[in-house]
Design an enzyme around this catalytic site. Sequence first.
Site, PDB file in Angstrom:
ATOM      1  N   ARG A 142       0.888  -1.172   0.000  1.00 45.04           N
ATOM      2  CA  ARG A 142       0.000   0.000   0.000  1.00 45.04           C
ATOM      3  C   ARG A 142       0.921   1.214   0.000  1.00 45.04           C
ATOM      4  NH1 ARG A 142      -5.371   1.244   1.961  1.00 45.04           N
ATOM      5  NH2 ARG A 142      -5.504   3.299   2.918  1.00 45.04           N
ATOM      6  N   HIS A 175      -7.323   1.578  -6.541  1.00 42.52           N
ATOM      7  CA  HIS A 175      -7.591   0.809  -5.315  1.00 42.52           C
ATOM      8  C   HIS A 175      -8.399  -0.437  -5.686  1.00 42.52           C
ATOM      9  CE1 HIS A 175      -7.876  -0.176  -1.249  1.00 42.52           C
ATOM     10  NE2 HIS A 175      -8.628   0.812  -0.769  1.00 42.52           N
ATOM     11  N   GLN A 179     -10.450  -2.773  -3.040  1.00 43.50           N
ATOM     12  CA  GLN A 179     -11.694  -2.203  -2.538  1.00 43.50           C
ATOM     13  C   GLN A 179     -12.846  -2.477  -3.487  1.00 43.50           C
ATOM     14  OE1 GLN A 179     -12.432  -0.406   0.452  1.00 43.50           O
ATOM     15  NE2 GLN A 179     -14.438  -0.974  -0.356  1.00 43.50           N
ATOM     16  N   ASP A 235     -16.845   8.889  -1.524  1.00 38.98           N
ATOM     17  CA  ASP A 235     -15.611   8.692  -0.766  1.00 38.98           C
ATOM     18  C   ASP A 235     -15.282   9.995  -0.054  1.00 38.98           C
ATOM     19  OD1 ASP A 235     -13.296   7.576   0.247  1.00 38.98           O
ATOM     20  OD2 ASP A 235     -12.217   7.529  -1.652  1.00 38.98           O
ATOM     21  N   CYS A 252     -16.133   3.455   1.000  1.00 38.66           N
ATOM     22  CA  CYS A 252     -15.042   2.540   1.344  1.00 38.66           C
ATOM     23  C   CYS A 252     -14.514   2.744   2.758  1.00 38.66           C
ATOM     24  CB  CYS A 252     -13.908   2.648   0.325  1.00 38.66           C
ATOM     25  SG  CYS A 252     -13.066   4.249   0.310  1.00 38.66           S
ATOM     26  N   ARG A 282     -13.939  -6.850   2.357  1.00 38.13           N
ATOM     27  CA  ARG A 282     -12.518  -6.697   2.033  1.00 38.13           C
ATOM     28  C   ARG A 282     -11.771  -7.973   2.426  1.00 38.13           C
ATOM     29  NH1 ARG A 282     -10.118  -1.648   1.755  1.00 38.13           N
ATOM     30  NH2 ARG A 282      -8.235  -2.862   1.343  1.00 38.13           N
TER      31      ARG A 282
END
Length: 308
Positions: free
Chosen positions: A107, A134, A137, A225, A266, A294
């Site tokens: 990450r 991402h 996700q 988001d 998310c 996830r």
Amino acid sequence: MTHFLDIHKTDAAALRGMIDSAQAMKTARAGRPKGAPDDEQPLKGRMVALIFEKPSTRTRISFDVGVRQMGGQTMVLSGADMQLGHGETIADTARVLSRYVDLIMIRTFEEQTLLEMAEYADVPVINGLTNRTHPCQIMADVMTYEEHRGNIAGKKVVWSGDGNNVFASFAHAAGQFGFDLTFTGPETLDPEKAWLDYAASKGRPITVERDPHKAVQGADLVVTDTWVSMHDPQSARERRHNQLRGYQVNAQLMAKAKEDALFMHCLPAHRDDEVTSEVMDGPHSVIFDEAENRLHAQKAVMRWCLGL
């Protein structure tokens, strides 16, 4: 080498297989204590390096727990531990890690760090997030939609807010899973043209509609988001709030979508900024199923990378 770098770089059939595998693993765990191992232990004897240049809650915990449930072990490394690219090169770091571990999840900030890690590693590399995309996700998001409403193909997904890295992976997923995607947000925060071009090349051109109330009409899924990153200076935070205030997901906006529309975020969320608490805690919201998934989606990704 089977890396999971981005949704648009992964075969559509493989993506579908991962979603199905994730759902099967979730079903198999029903009723078990959270810490109980899976019946299958495909990662027994395997070591997974989890590298975090960016702080994380869901990514760190879900990958760590997923590896342990499948019988493996994790080595969690921070950017400070690694000093990626500041001393030893990323290429050399990848070569060294490959001698110790079976799988690398990273990450990071710059996409180039991920790509260089994958180029020089002798083990699979998974994109846990970059500034551009991402993918893990969105695999969880597709899984979540389908467990509530069935196949996502042909459905209308509306993104309200900033055309950021999470939206980019939604654009990739629109092309790979065959759903319709609408972006509503200010022109100053439009997504990269490359992502719009990709979806169009797959026969799923993305609709851009500046009026959020028009955009969500007939939506099966509404997504947003956070408006700001933890790394943004105060001046940038204020500017983004001013640009995005009209794109808040609230009850009035959700009322324009389909009656059975779902809402996703998310997380972490800034309640009553990009979305109201009324929506987050309301009947349309599946944000905590989304967060749980996830774990299951990433377990499927890891198994796919290792051919298990």
